[in-house]
Scaffold this motif. Structure first.
Motif, short mmCIF file in Angstrom:
data_model
loop_
_atom_site.label_atom_id
_atom_site.label_comp_id
_atom_site.label_asym_id
_atom_site.label_seq_id
_atom_site.Cartn_x
_atom_site.Cartn_y
_atom_site.Cartn_z
N LEU A 1 -1.81 -2.71 48.28
CA LEU A 1 -1.43 -3.88 49.07
C LEU A 1 -2.49 -4.97 48.99
CD1 LEU A 1 0.22 -2.29 52.24
CD2 LEU A 1 1.30 -3.91 50.67
N ASP A 2 -3.75 -4.60 49.03
CA ASP A 2 -4.83 -5.59 48.90
C ASP A 2 -4.77 -6.28 47.54
OD1 ASP A 2 -5.77 -5.09 51.42
OD2 ASP A 2 -7.62 -4.11 50.80
N LEU A 3 -4.50 -5.52 46.50
CA LEU A 3 -4.42 -6.11 45.17
C LEU A 3 -3.25 -7.08 45.08
CD1 LEU A 3 -5.39 -6.36 42.28
CD2 LEU A 3 -4.09 -4.30 41.70
N LEU A 4 -2.15 -6.73 45.72
CA LEU A 4 -0.98 -7.62 45.72
C LEU A 4 -1.32 -8.95 46.39
CD1 LEU A 4 2.04 -7.57 44.92
CD2 LEU A 4 2.52 -6.77 47.25
N GLU A 5 -2.01 -8.88 47.54
CA GLU A 5 -2.39 -10.11 48.23
C GLU A 5 -3.39 -10.91 47.41
OE1 GLU A 5 -3.46 -9.73 52.33
OE2 GLU A 5 -2.06 -8.08 52.66
N ALA A 6 -4.31 -10.23 46.76
CA ALA A 6 -5.28 -10.92 45.91
C ALA A 6 -4.58 -11.62 44.75
CB ALA A 6 -6.32 -9.93 45.38
N TYR A 7 -3.59 -10.97 44.19
CA TYR A 7 -2.85 -11.56 43.07
C TYR A 7 -2.11 -12.82 43.51
CZ TYR A 7 0.69 -12.05 39.41
OH TYR A 7 1.51 -12.53 38.42
N ALA A 8 -1.52 -12.79 44.70
CA ALA A 8 -0.83 -13.98 45.21
C ALA A 8 -1.81 -15.15 45.36
CB ALA A 8 -0.16 -13.67 46.54
N LEU A 9 -3.03 -14.86 45.81
CA LEU A 9 -4.05 -15.90 45.94
C LEU A 9 -4.49 -16.39 44.56
CD1 LEU A 9 -6.20 -14.27 48.76
CD2 LEU A 9 -4.76 -16.29 48.99
N LEU A 10 -4.64 -15.46 43.63
CA LEU A 10 -5.08 -15.82 42.28
C LEU A 10 -4.10 -16.75 41.60
CD1 LEU A 10 -7.03 -15.32 39.86
CD2 LEU A 10 -5.58 -13.37 39.25
N ARG A 11 -2.82 -16.58 41.85
CA ARG A 11 -1.80 -17.38 41.18
C ARG A 11 -1.86 -18.86 41.57
NH1 ARG A 11 2.64 -15.85 38.65
NH2 ARG A 11 3.92 -17.35 39.81
N ALA A 12 -2.54 -19.17 42.67
CA ALA A 12 -2.69 -20.58 43.04
C ALA A 12 -3.45 -21.35 41.97
CB ALA A 12 -3.41 -20.69 44.39
N THR A 13 -4.37 -20.69 41.29
CA THR A 13 -5.15 -21.35 40.23
C THR A 13 -4.80 -20.84 38.84
OG1 THR A 13 -6.94 -19.75 40.58
CG2 THR A 13 -7.09 -21.87 41.75
N ARG A 14 -4.21 -19.63 38.76
CA ARG A 14 -3.85 -19.05 37.46
C ARG A 14 -2.41 -18.54 37.48
NH1 ARG A 14 -7.65 -17.89 33.51
NH2 ARG A 14 -5.71 -17.52 32.36
N PRO A 15 -1.44 -19.46 37.55
CA PRO A 15 -0.04 -19.03 37.60
C PRO A 15 0.45 -18.37 36.32
CG PRO A 15 -0.19 -21.41 37.35
CD PRO A 15 -1.58 -20.93 37.61
N ASP A 16 -0.34 -18.49 35.25
CA ASP A 16 0.06 -17.91 33.97
C ASP A 16 -0.27 -16.43 33.86
OD1 ASP A 16 -2.69 -18.77 34.12
OD2 ASP A 16 -2.87 -18.32 31.96
N VAL A 17 -1.08 -15.91 34.80
CA VAL A 17 -1.58 -14.54 34.69
C VAL A 17 -0.65 -13.57 35.42
CG1 VAL A 17 -3.48 -12.98 35.30
CG2 VAL A 17 -3.96 -15.27 34.40
N ARG A 18 -0.33 -12.48 34.77
CA ARG A 18 0.49 -11.44 35.39
C ARG A 18 -0.39 -10.33 35.96
NH1 ARG A 18 5.68 -10.14 31.47
NH2 ARG A 18 6.95 -11.93 32.11
N LEU A 19 0.15 -9.63 36.95
CA LEU A 19 -0.44 -8.39 37.43
C LEU A 19 0.38 -7.25 36.86
CD1 LEU A 19 -2.28 -6.65 39.23
CD2 LEU A 19 -0.66 -7.03 41.11
#
Length: 340
Positions: free
Chosen positions: A178-196
């Motif tokens: 769950l923490d990784l999922l939330e971190a990924y959502a935050l990361l996409r604000a600057t890197r929308p091209d990156v997948r988890l």
């Protein structure tokens, strides 16, 4: 376990439960190792986790005869409960709420006559919590499998997935999913091209409720991670090597083998800031405690080419050999004398 014409000259027999009709292990085993698979029929749909644990212990205990073996070595609480007097590797310590599982876990700590841990941090937990002294023997890593992967196989993953953050270990509470999922959502604000991308199969335990929460949170955050499930043994090294960064936000670990494999592949590593992971990875990893920290460190790893850290990671992984781990075990077994 009895060790059969392996490189160190010992005879090994590995006992396991054959769940769901399994006749062997997912990963290949040295051909000289004898494997004893005890059939374990599927239970009824309403079978609880506790009942399944008790049935696992009973089934393995009824089949296992320790008399031919000089050393019986258990790697988990089920085998330790089933085997009788044994050496036990305590990989990490858990806190269970299911009564049968909590009792299984406790017996598997206090009843073995000798203990091994794969890190000093977990050995310290055994000492402070139970007054048990454990021998520390770190895991090894199949360095060459991850350090030199097929460029075409890597390119295939990149073509399929694009740039990606990878984690290996499935979706479960201990892995900090769950923490990784939330971190990924935050990361996409600057890197929308990156997948988890998440690789890994299911465990013995029932995490359906946690998985449902994870899926609901993904919908709420409007993110769609790629869940690969179990990845073939031959495909895993190239999947790891093609990743832009490896995330390892586990809440409990004994060593972190999947993360060490990522270092062998030269992939930047971001891990949870735990004492055990500080001990194992040191300066070869970046550390994070919260989803916000994790997102920031993942972003930093994606944006920078820290060749010095990558080189340190490869060197660290290369030092952790399975040969050294095996020799450490043999020395420990012999130190036990006739009791082993």
């Amino acid at each position: 376990m009895r060790f059969s014409q392996l490189p160190l000259g010992e005879d090994v027999t590995v006992w396991t439960l054959g769940r769901g009709g399994d006749a062997g292990f997912f990963r290949p085993v040295h051909p000289a190792v004898r494997i004893q698979v005890v059939p374990f029929p599927d239970g009824q749909p309403e079978e609880s986790v506790g009942a399944r644990i008790l049935r696992s212990i009973t089934t393995l205990r009824a089949a296992f005869d320790p008399t031919p073996y000089d050393v019986v070595h258990a790697q988990d609480c089920i085998s330790a409960n089933a085997a009788g007097p044994c050496v036990r590797t305590v990989h990490h310590l858990d806190h269970f709420t299911t009564p049968e599982l909590a009792a299984c876990h406790e017996r598997a700590i206090v009843e073995p006559y000798a203990h091994i841990c794969v890190s000093a941090a977990v050995a310290g937990e055994l000492a402070s919590g139970w007054g048990i002294e454990a021998q520390v023997i770190p895991n090894g890593v199949a360095y060459d499998r991850f350090a030199a992967t097929d460029p075409a196989a890597q390119a295939s993953w990149r073509s399929r997935l694009g740039p990606y953050v990878l984690t290996v270990g499935g979706i479960e509470p201990r892995k900090g999913s769950l923490d990784l999922l939330e971190a990924y959502a935050l990361l996409r604000a600057t890197r929308p091209d990156v997948r988890l991308v998440i690789a890994g199969g299911e465990t013995l335990f029932d995490y359906r409720d946690y998985r449902a929460r994870w899926e609901a949170k993904a919908a709420e955050l409007a993110v769609e991670p790629v869940v690969l499930g179990q990845v073939g043994e031959d495909e895993l090294p190239s999947l790891v090597a093609a990743a832009d960064v490896f995330a390892f936000p586990s809440l409990k670990e004994g060593f972190g083998l999947a993360a060490m494999e990522a270092l062998a592949a030269g992939v930047p590593l971001v891990v949870r800031d735990l004492p055990v992971l500080r001990e194992v990875f040191g300066e070869a990893a970046q550390f994070a405690s919260t989803p916000e920290d994790l997102a920031a460190e993942l972003g930093h790893a994606l944006a920078s080419e820290d060749l010095e850290r990558r080189s340190a990671g490869r060197a660290l992984a290369a030092r952790h050999t399975w040969d050294a781990a095996a020799r450490g075990h043999l020395v420990f077994y012999r130190s036990l004398g006739t009791r082993a």
